[in-house]
Design a protein around this motif. Structure first.
Motif, PDB file in Angstrom:
ATOM      1  N   LEU A   1       0.814  -1.219   0.000  1.00 33.44           N
ATOM      2  CA  LEU A   1       0.000   0.000   0.000  1.00 33.44           C
ATOM      3  C   LEU A   1       0.845   1.266   0.000  1.00 33.44           C
ATOM      4  O   LEU A   1       0.328   2.373  -0.210  1.00 33.44           O
ATOM      5  N   GLN A   2       2.143   1.108   0.216  1.00 34.40           N
ATOM      6  CA  GLN A   2       3.038   2.264   0.139  1.00 34.40           C
ATOM      7  C   GLN A   2       3.579   2.476  -1.275  1.00 34.40           C
ATOM      8  O   GLN A   2       4.317   3.423  -1.536  1.00 34.40           O
ATOM      9  N   SER A   3       3.174   1.594  -2.198  1.00 32.19           N
ATOM     10  CA  SER A   3       3.629   1.714  -3.580  1.00 32.19           C
ATOM     11  C   SER A   3       2.978   2.907  -4.276  1.00 32.19           C
ATOM     12  O   SER A   3       1.856   3.309  -3.946  1.00 32.19           O
ATOM     13  N   SER A   4       3.659   3.444  -5.287  1.00 29.28           N
ATOM     14  CA  SER A   4       3.092   4.514  -6.116  1.00 29.28           C
ATOM     15  C   SER A   4       1.936   4.018  -6.984  1.00 29.28           C
ATOM     16  O   SER A   4       1.188   4.821  -7.539  1.00 29.28           O
ATOM     17  N   ASP A   5       1.770   2.703  -7.086  1.00 28.18           N
ATOM     18  CA  ASP A   5       0.688   2.150  -7.911  1.00 28.18           C
ATOM     19  C   ASP A   5      -0.680   2.578  -7.398  1.00 28.18           C
ATOM     20  O   ASP A   5      -1.597   2.832  -8.185  1.00 28.18           O
ATOM     21  N   LEU A   6      -0.842   2.651  -6.088  1.00 25.79           N
ATOM     22  CA  LEU A   6      -2.134   3.047  -5.519  1.00 25.79           C
ATOM     23  C   LEU A   6      -2.479   4.482  -5.905  1.00 25.79           C
ATOM     24  O   LEU A   6      -3.598   4.767  -6.354  1.00 25.79           O
ATOM     25  N   ALA A   7      -1.522   5.379  -5.770  1.00 26.14           N
ATOM     26  CA  ALA A   7      -1.756   6.775  -6.145  1.00 26.14           C
ATOM     27  C   ALA A   7      -2.067   6.907  -7.629  1.00 26.14           C
ATOM     28  O   ALA A   7      -2.951   7.681  -8.033  1.00 26.14           O
ATOM     29  N   GLU A   8      -1.362   6.143  -8.448  1.00 29.19           N
ATOM     30  CA  GLU A   8      -1.602   6.184  -9.894  1.00 29.19           C
ATOM     31  C   GLU A   8      -2.992   5.663 -10.238  1.00 29.19           C
ATOM     32  O   GLU A   8      -3.700   6.237 -11.073  1.00 29.19           O
ATOM     33  N   ALA A   9      -3.426   4.590  -9.582  1.00 29.24           N
ATOM     34  CA  ALA A   9      -4.746   4.025  -9.841  1.00 29.24           C
ATOM     35  C   ALA A   9      -5.844   5.014  -9.452  1.00 29.24           C
ATOM     36  O   ALA A   9      -6.832   5.186 -10.186  1.00 29.24           O
ATOM     37  N   VAL A  10      -5.692   5.674  -8.314  1.00 33.79           N
ATOM     38  CA  VAL A  10      -6.688   6.653  -7.859  1.00 33.79           C
ATOM     39  C   VAL A  10      -6.714   7.857  -8.795  1.00 33.79           C
ATOM     40  O   VAL A  10      -7.786   8.335  -9.199  1.00 33.79           O
ATOM     41  N   SER A  11      -5.542   8.362  -9.177  1.00 33.81           N
ATOM     42  CA  SER A  11      -5.465   9.504 -10.088  1.00 33.81           C
ATOM     43  C   SER A  11      -6.114   9.190 -11.430  1.00 33.81           C
ATOM     44  O   SER A  11      -6.830  10.019 -12.007  1.00 33.81           O
ATOM     45  N   ALA A  12      -5.858   7.990 -11.927  1.00 33.93           N
ATOM     46  CA  ALA A  12      -6.433   7.588 -13.210  1.00 33.93           C
ATOM     47  C   ALA A  12      -7.959   7.525 -13.139  1.00 33.93           C
ATOM     48  O   ALA A  12      -8.652   7.913 -14.082  1.00 33.93           O
ATOM     49  N   GLN A  13      -8.477   7.027 -12.022  1.00 32.97           N
ATOM     50  CA  GLN A  13      -9.934   6.980 -11.843  1.00 32.97           C
ATOM     51  C   GLN A  13     -10.515   8.389 -11.853  1.00 32.97           C
ATOM     52  O   GLN A  13     -11.514   8.661 -12.521  1.00 32.97           O
ATOM     53  N   ILE A  14      -9.889   9.306 -11.124  1.00 32.70           N
ATOM     54  CA  ILE A  14     -10.389  10.682 -11.038  1.00 32.70           C
ATOM     55  C   ILE A  14     -10.302  11.380 -12.390  1.00 32.70           C
ATOM     56  O   ILE A  14     -11.219  12.103 -12.801  1.00 32.70           O
ATOM     57  N   GLN A  15      -9.203  11.140 -13.110  1.00 27.19           N
ATOM     58  CA  GLN A  15      -8.977  11.815 -14.388  1.00 27.19           C
ATOM     59  C   GLN A  15      -9.598  11.076 -15.569  1.00 27.19           C
ATOM     60  O   GLN A  15      -9.475  11.513 -16.709  1.00 27.19           O
ATOM     61  N   LYS A  16     -10.265   9.949 -15.276  1.00 32.38           N
ATOM     62  CA  LYS A  16     -10.930   9.139 -16.299  1.00 32.38           C
ATOM     63  C   LYS A  16      -9.978   8.767 -17.431  1.00 32.38           C
ATOM     64  O   LYS A  16     -10.254   8.965 -18.618  1.00 32.38           O
ATOM     65  N   ARG A  17      -8.840   8.235 -17.042  1.00 32.73           N
ATOM     66  CA  ARG A  17      -7.860   7.742 -18.001  1.00 32.73           C
ATOM     67  C   ARG A  17      -7.372   6.369 -17.554  1.00 32.73           C
ATOM     68  O   ARG A  17      -7.668   5.922 -16.445  1.00 32.73           O
ATOM     69  N   LYS A  18      -6.643   5.710 -18.431  1.00 30.92           N
ATOM     70  CA  LYS A  18      -6.089   4.406 -18.065  1.00 30.92           C
ATOM     71  C   LYS A  18      -4.808   4.600 -17.262  1.00 30.92           C
ATOM     72  O   LYS A  18      -3.963   5.429 -17.614  1.00 30.92           O
ATOM     73  N   PRO A  19      -4.654   3.851 -16.186  1.00 32.58           N
ATOM     74  CA  PRO A  19      -3.444   3.996 -15.366  1.00 32.58           C
ATOM     75  C   PRO A  19      -2.232   3.410 -16.097  1.00 32.58           C
ATOM     76  O   PRO A  19      -2.358   2.516 -16.934  1.00 32.58           O
ATOM     77  N   VAL A  20      -1.075   3.910 -15.766  1.00 26.06           N
ATOM     78  CA  VAL A  20       0.195   3.391 -16.304  1.00 26.06           C
ATOM     79  C   VAL A  20       1.084   3.048 -15.117  1.00 26.06           C
ATOM     80  O   VAL A  20       1.409   3.927 -14.305  1.00 26.06           O
ATOM     81  N   PHE A  21       1.446   1.775 -15.036  1.00 30.54           N
ATOM     82  CA  PHE A  21       2.230   1.311 -13.894  1.00 30.54           C
ATOM     83  C   PHE A  21       3.649   0.941 -14.320  1.00 30.54           C
ATOM     84  O   PHE A  21       3.881   0.486 -15.439  1.00 30.54           O
ATOM     85  N   ALA A  22       4.593   1.136 -13.406  1.00 31.54           N
ATOM     86  CA  ALA A  22       5.971   0.743 -13.665  1.00 31.54           C
ATOM     87  C   ALA A  22       6.078  -0.774 -13.726  1.00 31.54           C
ATOM     88  O   ALA A  22       5.296  -1.507 -13.107  1.00 31.54           O
ATOM     89  N   LYS A  23       7.054  -1.271 -14.476  1.00 27.79           N
ATOM     90  CA  LYS A  23       7.272  -2.709 -14.576  1.00 27.79           C
ATOM     91  C   LYS A  23       7.827  -3.245 -13.257  1.00 27.79           C
ATOM     92  O   LYS A  23       8.377  -2.506 -12.449  1.00 27.79           O
ATOM     93  N   LEU A  24       7.622  -4.531 -13.064  1.00 30.29           N
ATOM     94  CA  LEU A  24       8.047  -5.157 -11.824  1.00 30.29           C
ATOM     95  C   LEU A  24       9.489  -5.644 -11.964  1.00 30.29           C
ATOM     96  O   LEU A  24       9.803  -6.370 -12.882  1.00 30.29           O
TER      97      LEU A  24
END
Length: 276
Positions: A253-276
Motif C-alpha cells: 500500500l506504500q507503492s506509487s501504484d495506488l496513487a496512480e490508480a486513484v489519479s487515473a480513476q479521477i482523471q478518467k484515463r487508463k493507469p500506467v504502472f511501472a514494470k516489476l
C-alpha cells in the motif's frame, strides 16, 4: 532468450507484456521428456525475472496440450534398477529424482506472475499436473482429460493428487484418480477444473489473449500479490490468512501504484504502472 528442445517462448506482440510458453514436442503429443523437466523450471524462472513479462500463457503446439510423461522418462528414472543392489540407496535415488520432477511443476506456483493454461485436445497424466499448478484454466470443447497414472501402475506424484482436490473437491478427485477415466471438456467445466469452454482453439486463444492483456495492464504488485495471497491462504486458517495479507499490504500500500490508480480513476484515463 534461451532456446529450448521441448519448449518455445513467443511474445504475443512487440508491445505486449504477455508471453506464450508452448510445450513444443507436437510429434510426441507434447509428452514430458527428461529434457522438459530440466528446461521448464529454467524457462519459468527466466519469464518470472524478466520485467517485460507480466502474464504467461501456457499451451501446446500441435493437436494436443499434453499426453503425459514420456514413457522413456518413466523407464529411465524408475525402471526398477537397483544401485549396487542396495535397496536403501536405490530408494534414496528414486525419491530424489521424484522431488526434482515435482520441483519442475511447482515452478508454476513459485512464479510470481500469473500463468494461464489454454488447453486443447488431450490433457493426460502429467498434463493434469501442469494445469492444476496454473492459476487460470480454459479449454476447447474437443479437449479431454484423464488422471492416467493408475493405469500405468504408479501413484501420481507430481502434484495432481495434492492440487486437484482443492479445485474439484475431494470426492470428485478421488473418483477421477482411482478410475483413470477420460472426461470431457464440459465435465471439466462442471467440476470447476476449467473456467470456460470454447468452440474452437481460435476462439479460446482470442479470449485468453484479451484476458491476459487486460491483466498485464493492471498494477503488477497487485496482481502478483493477489496470486501470492490466494496460494498462501490455502494452507492457513482464516485468521492466519488475514494476518498474512495485512502484512503484505503494509508494504504494497506504500507503492506509487495506488496513487496512480486513484489519479487515473479521477482523471478518467487508463493507469500506467511501472514494470516489476
Amino acid at each position: 532468450m534461451e532456446k529450448y528442445k521441448t519448449l518455445e517462448i513467443v511474445q504475443a506482440n512487440s508491445n505486449s507484456q504477455v508471453f506464450n510458453l508452448y510445450l513444443n514436442r507436437p510429434a510426441r503429443r507434447n509428452a514430458l521428456s527428461r529434457d522438459f523437466f530440466s528446461e521448464f523450471p529454467r524457462a519459468i524462472s527466466s519469464l518470472d525475472q524478466d520485467p517485460n513479462v507480466s502474464v504467461i500463457v501456457l499451451s501446446g503446439r500441435g493437436d494436443h496440450f499434453c499426453s503425459g510423461i514420456d514413457l522413456s522418462t518413466l523407464k529411465d528414472s524408475f525402471g526398477g534398477t537397483k544401485s549396487n543392489n542396495d535397496l536403501g540407496r536405490s530408494a534414496e535415488r528414486i525419491r530424489r529424482d521424484v522431488k526434482g520432477l515435482q520441483a519442475a511443476i511447482t515452478a508454476l506456483e513459485s512464479c510470481r506472475k500469473p500463468v494461464i493454461a489454454g488447453i486443447h485436445g488431450g490433457c493426460i497424466g502429467g498434463g493434469i499436473d501442469l494445469v492444476t499448478a496454473c492459476d487460470i484454466r480454459y479449454c476447447t470443447v474437443d479437449s479431454f482429460f484423464s488422471v492416467k497414472e493408475v493405469d500405468l501402475a504408479i501413484v501420481a506424484d507430481l502434484g495432481t493428487l495434492q492440487r486437484l482436490p482443492r479445485i474439484v473437491g475431494f470426492g470428485n478427485a478421488m473418483e477421477l484418480a482411482l478410475t483413470g477415466r477420460k472426461f470431457s471438456a464440459m465435465e471439466a467445466k462442471s467440476l470447476g477444473l476449467v473456467s470456460r469452454v470454447f468452440d474452437s482453439k481460435g476462439a479460446m486463444d482470442e479470449f485468453l489473449m484479451g484476458i491476459a492483456e487486460g491483466m498485464a495492464k493492471k498494477s503488477p504488485l497487485a496482481v502478483t500479490g493477489t496470486k501470492a495471497v490466494l496460494l498462501r491462504s490455502r494452507d492457513l486458517t482464516l485468521d492466519q490468512g488475514l494476518d498474512y495479507v495485512a502484512t503484505l499490504n503494509s508494504v504494497l500500500l506504500q507503492s506509487s501504484d495506488l496513487a496512480e490508480a486513484v489519479s487515473a480513476q479521477i482523471q478518467k484515463r487508463k493507469p500506467v504502472f511501472a514494470k516489476l
